[in-house]
Design a protein around this motif. Structure first.
Motif, PDB file in Angstrom:
ATOM      1  N   ASP A 133      13.503  43.857  48.356  1.00 45.53           N
ATOM      2  CA  ASP A 133      14.789  43.954  48.041  1.00 45.53           C
ATOM      3  C   ASP A 133      15.382  44.218  49.553  1.00 45.53           C
ATOM      4  O   ASP A 133      14.894  44.035  51.118  1.00 45.53           O
ATOM      5  CB  ASP A 133      15.073  45.369  48.565  1.00 45.53           C
ATOM      6  CG  ASP A 133      14.891  46.425  47.926  1.00 45.53           C
ATOM      7  OD1 ASP A 133      16.029  45.683  46.153  1.00 45.53           O
ATOM      8  OD2 ASP A 133      14.978  47.575  47.639  1.00 45.53           O
ATOM      9  N   THR A 134      16.057  42.897  49.719  1.00 45.96           N
ATOM     10  CA  THR A 134      16.310  41.597  50.549  1.00 45.96           C
ATOM     11  C   THR A 134      17.382  42.457  51.899  1.00 45.96           C
ATOM     12  O   THR A 134      17.555  41.824  52.721  1.00 45.96           O
ATOM     13  CB  THR A 134      16.475  39.828  50.078  1.00 45.96           C
ATOM     14  OG1 THR A 134      17.331  40.707  49.331  1.00 45.96           O
ATOM     15  CG2 THR A 134      15.396  39.587  49.629  1.00 45.96           C
ATOM     16  N   LEU A 190      16.960  48.652  52.604  1.00 41.46           N
ATOM     17  CA  LEU A 190      15.561  48.177  53.152  1.00 41.46           C
ATOM     18  C   LEU A 190      15.756  49.668  54.064  1.00 41.46           C
ATOM     19  O   LEU A 190      15.309  50.506  53.975  1.00 41.46           O
ATOM     20  CB  LEU A 190      15.384  47.085  54.365  1.00 41.46           C
ATOM     21  CG  LEU A 190      14.272  46.649  55.473  1.00 41.46           C
ATOM     22  CD1 LEU A 190      13.093  47.015  54.404  1.00 41.46           C
ATOM     23  CD2 LEU A 190      14.323  46.252  56.497  1.00 41.46           C
ATOM     24  N   ARG A 236      14.857  52.076  51.584  1.00 35.36           N
ATOM     25  CA  ARG A 236      13.537  52.861  51.135  1.00 35.36           C
ATOM     26  C   ARG A 236      12.641  53.127  52.810  1.00 35.36           C
ATOM     27  O   ARG A 236      11.586  53.213  52.348  1.00 35.36           O
ATOM     28  CB  ARG A 236      12.967  50.847  50.966  1.00 35.36           C
ATOM     29  CG  ARG A 236      11.463  50.943  51.464  1.00 35.36           C
ATOM     30  CD  ARG A 236      11.170  49.999  49.836  1.00 35.36           C
ATOM     31  NE  ARG A 236      10.960  49.002  50.667  1.00 35.36           N
ATOM     32  CZ  ARG A 236      10.234  48.443  51.752  1.00 35.36           C
ATOM     33  NH1 ARG A 236       9.643  48.806  51.665  1.00 35.36           N
ATOM     34  NH2 ARG A 236      10.368  46.972  51.909  1.00 35.36           N
ATOM     35  N   VAL A 262      11.225  39.946  51.934  1.00 36.08           N
ATOM     36  CA  VAL A 262      11.084  42.203  52.196  1.00 36.08           C
ATOM     37  C   VAL A 262      11.925  41.773  50.582  1.00 36.08           C
ATOM     38  O   VAL A 262      12.878  40.926  49.961  1.00 36.08           O
ATOM     39  CB  VAL A 262      11.962  42.422  52.490  1.00 36.08           C
ATOM     40  CG1 VAL A 262      11.964  44.573  52.566  1.00 36.08           C
ATOM     41  CG2 VAL A 262      11.415  42.177  53.834  1.00 36.08           C
ATOM     42  N   LEU A 279      13.349  38.587  57.815  1.00 35.43           N
ATOM     43  CA  LEU A 279      13.263  39.466  58.691  1.00 35.43           C
ATOM     44  C   LEU A 279      12.186  39.282  60.078  1.00 35.43           C
ATOM     45  O   LEU A 279      11.048  38.556  60.560  1.00 35.43           O
ATOM     46  CB  LEU A 279      12.377  40.783  58.155  1.00 35.43           C
ATOM     47  CG  LEU A 279      12.880  42.451  58.636  1.00 35.43           C
ATOM     48  CD1 LEU A 279      14.226  42.177  58.009  1.00 35.43           C
ATOM     49  CD2 LEU A 279      12.126  43.558  57.725  1.00 35.43           C
ATOM     50  N   VAL A 282       6.864  47.987  55.992  1.00 34.25           N
ATOM     51  CA  VAL A 282       8.306  46.929  55.616  1.00 34.25           C
ATOM     52  C   VAL A 282       7.127  46.372  54.243  1.00 34.25           C
ATOM     53  O   VAL A 282       8.102  46.261  53.191  1.00 34.25           O
ATOM     54  CB  VAL A 282       8.433  45.881  56.717  1.00 34.25           C
ATOM     55  CG1 VAL A 282       9.541  45.426  56.138  1.00 34.25           C
ATOM     56  CG2 VAL A 282       9.172  47.080  57.622  1.00 34.25           C
ATOM     57  N   TYR A 283       6.473  45.279  54.463  1.00 35.58           N
ATOM     58  CA  TYR A 283       5.645  45.086  53.355  1.00 35.58           C
ATOM     59  C   TYR A 283       5.535  45.337  51.972  1.00 35.58           C
ATOM     60  O   TYR A 283       5.442  45.018  51.003  1.00 35.58           O
ATOM     61  CB  TYR A 283       5.584  43.978  53.487  1.00 35.58           C
ATOM     62  CG  TYR A 283       6.225  42.322  54.466  1.00 35.58           C
ATOM     63  CD1 TYR A 283       7.405  41.262  54.040  1.00 35.58           C
ATOM     64  CD2 TYR A 283       6.915  43.104  55.637  1.00 35.58           C
ATOM     65  CE1 TYR A 283       8.140  40.502  54.302  1.00 35.58           C
ATOM     66  CE2 TYR A 283       7.314  41.611  56.171  1.00 35.58           C
ATOM     67  CZ  TYR A 283       8.517  40.999  55.615  1.00 35.58           C
ATOM     68  OH  TYR A 283       9.015  39.733  56.179  1.00 35.58           O
TER      69      TYR A 283
END
Length: 238
Positions: free
Chosen positions: A6-7, A12, A15, A4, A61, A211-212
């Motif tokens: 923002d890891t 996460l 966001r 992702v 993820l 998510v992505y």
């Protein structure tokens, strides 16, 4: 393996909390219905499923899935997200998803940070399914305890898999004059092969897209079920 953008788990969570699902076309509340006509439709029963995400040791993820018990009368042996029908004591969709996850796989609700609800799905049996996204920050703290009457197995898969073609098969179907694509994803773990398809696959394709922040590498072509008017009897639900 793509991560992702923002890891960190914290980023996460921040966001996904900003994600706003579109108004449900299946709501009977005129203030939230997607169209005025939706308020006059038959109100189906509601269910919620938990899209429980966590990072593995490599930073990938992943999402928790179950294999339903072979003894169940409906959808026996199929792969599913933890969840089920709403009960009178549930405060909201998140409460339904968390309660069902605790009952089915022993997931302690205090381990899960609920961050968002996604677009509603309608099953062919006229059951509104609300995907609730939760983050499991410490996967090591989760000690599965399966309800053997409901669940045969628990496993996890990479969420990004549902945006790619590598493990995907598809069938073209038609329902009440509507053409749609039925997606199947094959996942192997040890000597076991799991097939994730139908409504569960559809929910995970959408969750991965959110998510992505990108569409899948293939055309989704979802079917849009129509609710009957209030004067008509609903179809039987499982």
């Amino acid at each position: 393996m793509e991560k992702v953008s923002d890891t960190s788990i914290e980023a996460l969570i921040r966001r996904l909390r900003l994600h706003q699902a579109p108004p449900s076309p299946y709501s009977g509340d005129p203030s939230t219905a997607a169209t005025p006509a939706a308020a006059n439709l038959f109100q189906p029963r509601r269910a919620a499923v938990l899209v429980c995400l966590f990072h593995d040791a490599a930073g990938e993820l992943r999402v928790l899935l179950t294999k339903r018990a072979s003894s169940l009368s409906t959808h026996s042996g199929e792969v599913a997200l933890p969840g089920g029908k709403a009960e009178e004591g549930d405060a909201d969709d998140a409460a339904t998803a968390l309660r069902e996850a605790k009952e089915e796989i022993g997931l302690d609700p205090t381990l899960v940070t609920v961050v968002s609800s996604l677009e509603h799905f309608l099953s062919k049996h006229l059951l509104v399914v609300v995907p609730v996204v939760g983050i499991l920050s410490d996967i090591q703290a989760f000690k599965p305890v399966l309800d053997v009457d409901e669940v045969d197995d628990i496993f996890d898969v990479p969420l990004e898999m549902f945006l790619k073609d590598e493990r995907r098969r598809s069938e073209e179907r038609e329902w009440m004059g509507q053409a749609f694509t039925l997606h199947h994803f094959d996942y192997e773990k040890g000597d076991k092969t799991y097939v994730i398809w139908g409504l569960t696959a559809g929910i995970l394709i959408h969750a991965a897209s959110v998510v992505y922040q990108r569409p899948p590498d293939f055309a989704e072509r979802r079917v849009q079920f129509n609710l009957p008017k209030c004067s008509k009897e609903p179809s039987p639900m499982p």
